[in-house]
Design an enzyme around this catalytic site. Structure first.
Site, PDB file in Angstrom:
ATOM      1  CB  VAL A  22      -0.957   0.002   1.219  1.00 39.90           C
ATOM      2  CG1 VAL A  22      -1.831   1.261   1.213  1.00 39.90           C
ATOM      3  CG2 VAL A  22      -1.837  -1.250   1.216  1.00 39.90           C
ATOM      4  N   GLY A  23       1.907   1.278   0.855  1.00 40.53           N
ATOM      5  CA  GLY A  23       2.757   2.476   0.985  1.00 40.53           C
ATOM      6  C   GLY A  23       3.377   2.901  -0.339  1.00 40.53           C
ATOM      7  NE  ARG A  54      13.847  -6.331   4.682  1.00 36.77           N
ATOM      8  CZ  ARG A  54      12.888  -6.859   5.436  1.00 36.77           C
ATOM      9  NH1 ARG A  54      13.121  -7.138   6.696  1.00 36.77           N
ATOM     10  NH2 ARG A  54      11.692  -7.122   4.931  1.00 36.77           N
ATOM     11  N   GLY A 193      -1.523 -16.153  -6.114  1.00 39.59           N
ATOM     12  CA  GLY A 193      -1.220 -14.914  -5.397  1.00 39.59           C
ATOM     13  C   GLY A 193      -2.443 -14.263  -4.761  1.00 39.59           C
ATOM     14  CE  LYS A 211     -10.806  -5.971   5.985  1.00 42.56           C
ATOM     15  NZ  LYS A 211     -10.560  -6.897   4.864  1.00 42.56           N
ATOM     16  N   GLY A 313      -5.601  -4.685  -2.404  1.00 47.07           N
ATOM     17  CA  GLY A 313      -4.664  -4.365  -3.491  1.00 47.07           C
ATOM     18  C   GLY A 313      -4.012  -3.013  -3.229  1.00 47.07           C
TER      19      GLY A 313
HETATM   20  N1  LIG Z   1      -2.620  -4.918   0.936  1.00 46.75           N
HETATM   21  C1  LIG Z   1      -3.916  -4.693   0.954  1.00 46.75           C
HETATM   22  O1  LIG Z   1      -4.619  -5.060   0.026  1.00 46.75           O
HETATM   23  C2  LIG Z   1      -4.545  -3.982   2.109  1.00 46.75           C
HETATM   24  C3  LIG Z   1      -5.920  -3.635   2.023  1.00 46.75           C
HETATM   25  C4  LIG Z   1      -6.522  -2.939   3.074  1.00 46.75           C
HETATM   26  C5  LIG Z   1      -5.765  -2.616   4.178  1.00 46.75           C
HETATM   27  N2  LIG Z   1      -4.459  -2.997   4.244  1.00 46.75           N
HETATM   28  C6  LIG Z   1      -3.712  -2.640   5.454  1.00 46.75           C
HETATM   29  O2  LIG Z   1      -2.652  -1.766   5.095  1.00 46.75           O
HETATM   30  C7  LIG Z   1      -1.558  -1.982   5.952  1.00 46.75           C
HETATM   31  C8  LIG Z   1      -0.319  -2.286   5.119  1.00 46.75           C
HETATM   32  O3  LIG Z   1      -0.557  -3.415   4.312  1.00 46.75           O
HETATM   33  P1  LIG Z   1       0.445  -3.851   3.146  1.00 46.75           P
HETATM   34  O4  LIG Z   1      -0.279  -4.871   2.358  1.00 46.75           O
HETATM   35  O5  LIG Z   1       1.011  -2.671   2.473  1.00 46.75           O
HETATM   36  O6  LIG Z   1       1.578  -4.591   4.004  1.00 46.75           O
HETATM   37  P2  LIG Z   1       3.103  -4.873   3.583  1.00 46.75           P
HETATM   38  O7  LIG Z   1       3.570  -5.995   4.447  1.00 46.75           O
HETATM   39  O8  LIG Z   1       3.228  -4.999   2.115  1.00 46.75           O
HETATM   40  O9  LIG Z   1       3.809  -3.522   4.028  1.00 46.75           O
HETATM   41  C9  LIG Z   1       4.124  -3.185   5.352  1.00 46.75           C
HETATM   42  C10 LIG Z   1       5.509  -2.576   5.336  1.00 46.75           C
HETATM   43  O10 LIG Z   1       5.801  -2.065   6.635  1.00 46.75           O
HETATM   44  C11 LIG Z   1       7.170  -2.329   6.899  1.00 46.75           C
HETATM   45  N3  LIG Z   1       7.407  -2.249   8.332  1.00 46.75           N
HETATM   46  C12 LIG Z   1       7.203  -3.208   9.270  1.00 46.75           C
HETATM   47  N4  LIG Z   1       7.544  -2.741  10.483  1.00 46.75           N
HETATM   48  C13 LIG Z   1       7.973  -1.474  10.304  1.00 46.75           C
HETATM   49  C14 LIG Z   1       8.476  -0.461  11.182  1.00 46.75           C
HETATM   50  N5  LIG Z   1       8.577  -0.691  12.496  1.00 46.75           N
HETATM   51  N6  LIG Z   1       8.828   0.722  10.667  1.00 46.75           N
HETATM   52  C15 LIG Z   1       8.710   0.959   9.346  1.00 46.75           C
HETATM   53  N7  LIG Z   1       8.254   0.054   8.449  1.00 46.75           N
HETATM   54  C16 LIG Z   1       7.890  -1.160   8.945  1.00 46.75           C
HETATM   55  C17 LIG Z   1       7.440  -3.684   6.286  1.00 46.75           C
HETATM   56  O11 LIG Z   1       8.818  -3.880   6.044  1.00 46.75           O
HETATM   57  C18 LIG Z   1       6.620  -3.588   4.999  1.00 46.75           C
HETATM   58  O12 LIG Z   1       7.389  -3.107   3.929  1.00 46.75           O
HETATM   59  C19 LIG Z   1      -1.994  -3.094   6.915  1.00 46.75           C
HETATM   60  O13 LIG Z   1      -2.544  -2.519   8.079  1.00 46.75           O
HETATM   61  C20 LIG Z   1      -3.065  -3.817   6.133  1.00 46.75           C
HETATM   62  O14 LIG Z   1      -4.002  -4.484   6.949  1.00 46.75           O
HETATM   63  C21 LIG Z   1      -3.841  -3.646   3.233  1.00 46.75           C
HETATM   64  N1  LIG Z   2      -6.422  -9.904   3.402  1.00 49.46           N
HETATM   65  C1  LIG Z   2      -7.467  -8.959   3.158  1.00 49.46           C
HETATM   66  C2  LIG Z   2      -6.884  -7.701   2.589  1.00 49.46           C
HETATM   67  C3  LIG Z   2      -7.780  -6.518   2.643  1.00 49.46           C
HETATM   68  O1  LIG Z   2      -8.031  -6.086   3.940  1.00 49.46           O
HETATM   69  C4  LIG Z   2      -8.475  -9.592   2.193  1.00 49.46           C
HETATM   70  O2  LIG Z   2      -8.259 -10.710   1.703  1.00 49.46           O
HETATM   71  O3  LIG Z   2      -9.525  -9.004   1.963  1.00 49.46           O
END
Ligand SMILES: NC(=O)c1ccc[n+]([C@@H]2O[C@H](COP(=O)([O-])OP(=O)(O)OC[C@H]3O[C@@H](n4cnc5c(N)ncnc54)[C@H](O)[C@@H]3O)[C@@H](O)[C@H]2O)c1
Ligand SMILES: N[C@@H](CCO)C(=O)O
Ligand code: NA
Length: 438
Positions: A22-23, A54, A193, A211, A313
């Site tokens: 997401v970031g 990292r 995936g 949720k 996503g």
């Molecule tokens: N991916 C999705 O589809 C999705 C959807 C809805 C919500 N979210 C939420 O968004 C958030 C992030 O999800 P994501 O999929 O991007 O996860 P991700 O694992 O891809 O990214 C998280 C990142 O945070 C980093 N990280 C961990 N500890 C850290 C620290 N102490 N300081 C700095 N960075 C640190 C990790 O190295 C990683 O790169 C979560 O709360 C997740 O529930 C994700």
């Molecule tokens: N793991 C979650 C990501 C979104 O929150 C899902 O499958 O819907």
């Protein structure tokens, strides 16, 4: 009279915590849309720093912004807004409390944190006058929390029911399409995936329960935490369950259901649950397939509404994060505030056993006289009324499918336990709750 043109205001400085799926997309959207965002907000939004674990892994983002010290970044005087996309409870809880206590508004996608410690975060936000926005935490890109917190704030919501986990919906949709079992379908989802390497949070319903807690809190103006949510995942859903559902024009979905329940004496409470359920194939949620999410909301004045779209996503989730970022930035420019926590109703949370549900029960029974009456007697004993029965004889045994009217979940469970012990019942083939029909 001529109006004096004003230029954009003082930049809004943003700390991004986490730069994963997401970031990375948040950085991309912030960069690609910088000019439009400035126009929409009335001030530029600038990244002050990106906290990562990292730094050498992040070649896609400007190197000079990277830091491994999230705590120092959050405390920096150069930061107005903190965007958290790390996930999990630690260290995010401490980082976000620190930010809010210092008057920095927070945008987060972290459902696990909000469902467990949301009230602590709201209290810290209130103490300093900061904003807390979290649209991405439930149903990803789909605008759902803003409608509940703002657009529907004048109505009385009675029910929120939806598919809020993409991974499990992908698996159940595939089981319905192919007739395959749970384990092999999950394996295929991982290979493509669609499921994480460790799918526990998804398949055991933890993600959906977080949720559901957030949705119930907003819908019913009551603090509901993840531990208040009755949770069952999809591991036990078998090919036989899916086939039984299909046989009766239904399909199996993992539902998050948040309901306002009124007792005969007029006492209101809320019931919040996550479990697999059979719904009619004609129900709007039945056509939500693959990794999509959809949430059905019922309110007294508005009636029925459905919110549908991509629940996960990188880019879809980042869209919701950016929407929140624009909202908090606009509030800063206007010296205003977004909505606070609204938990004034403080309704009790009803135990699952007292919650009214309906069951679909599929049995293999001996094909002889009197079986149906023995089974029916157990329902009567537990005060459970039968809505429909279908019996099909074979050579030595018969299949018996029973759908009940609503009864308490505890009464239905006891009924199934007792029926399973009847000598004439060879096997309880499938037991599942039925939703989405009167
Ligand atoms: N991916 C999705 O589809 C999705 C959807 C809805 C919500 N979210 C939420 O968004 C958030 C992030 O999800 P994501 O999929 O991007 O996860 P991700 O694992 O891809 O990214 C998280 C990142 O945070 C980093 N990280 C961990 N500890 C850290 C620290 N102490 N300081 C700095 N960075 C640190 C990790 O190295 C990683 O790169 C979560 O709360 C997740 O529930 C994700
Ligand atoms: N793991 C979650 C990501 C979104 O929150 C899902 O499958 O819907
Ligand atoms: Na959302």
């Amino acid at each position: 009279m001529s109006v004096k043109e004003t230029g954009p205001g003082k930049p809004i400085r943003v700390a991004l915590l986490g730069c994963g799926t997401v970031g990375t997309e948040v950085v991309r959207l912030l960069t690609d849309q910088a000019e439009d965002l400035t126009q929409r907000i009335g001030a530029p939004v600038e990244l002050a720093g990106i906290a990562v674990r990292r730094p050498n892994k992040h070649r896609e983002v400007p190197e000079h912004l990277l830091t491994t010290d999230a705590s120092a970044l959050v405390k920096s005087d150069d930061v107005d807004v903190v965007v958290e996309v790390i996930g999990g409870i630690d260290p995010t809880r401490g980082l976000l409390l620190e930010a809010l206590r210092n008057g920095k508004s927070v945008v987060t996608a972290n459902k696990a944190l909000l469902a467990e410690h949301g009230s602590d975060l709201f209290e810290a936000a209130d103490a300093s006058g900061a904003d807390l926005y979290f649209e991405a935490a439930v149903a990803g890109a789909i605008p759902l929390l803003r409608p509940l917190r703002e657009s529907l704030a004048g109505d009385r919501i009675t029910r929120v029911m939806g598919i809020v986990n993409g991974t499990t919906n992908f698996v159940l949709s595939a089981m319905d399409a192919t007739g395959a079992g749970y384990a092999e379908t999950l394996e295929e989802a991982s290979r493509l995936g669609y499921a994480e390497a460790d799918p526990t949070a998804d398949v055991d319903g933890f993600d959906a329960a977080s949720k559901a807690a957030i949705l119930a809190s907003l819908a019913f103006h009551t603090r509901v935490t993840a531990s208040d949510v009755h949770r069952e995942g999809i591991r036990a859903v078998s090919a036989a369950d899916v086939a039984a559902a299909k046989g009766l024009g239904r399909t199996v979905k993992l539902l998050a259901i948040c309901e306002r329940v009124t007792s005969p004496s007029g006492q209101e409470s809320v019931a919040v649950r996550v479990h697999p359920a059979m719904i009619p194939r004609t129900h709007p949620l039945a056509s939500v397939n693959g990794a999509f999410n959809a949430v059905f909301v019922e309110a007294d004045a508005a009636g029925e509404m459905m919110f549908y779209g991509q629940g996960a996503g990188g880019a879809p989730t980042a869209s919701a994060v950016l929407g929140d970022l624009v909202a908090v930035a606009r509030n800063k420019v206007a010296s205003g505030r977004g909505p606070r926590e609204s938990a004034y109703a403080a309704l009790p949370v009803q135990p699952m056993g007292n919650t009214p549900t309906r069951y679909h029960i599929s049995l293999d029974v001996a094909d002889k006289a009197g079986v149906l009456s023995q089974v029916a007697a157990v329902f009567a004993e537990h005060d459970v009324s039968i809505a429909a029965v279908r019996q099909e004889g074979r050579t030595e045994d018969a299949s018996l499918v029973i759908v009940t009217h609503a009864a308490t979940d505890a009464a239905l469970r006891s009924t199934v336990d007792k029926i399973g012990g009847l000598p004439v019942v060879r096997e309880v083939v499938s037991v599942m709750r039925v939703e989405g029909e009167e």
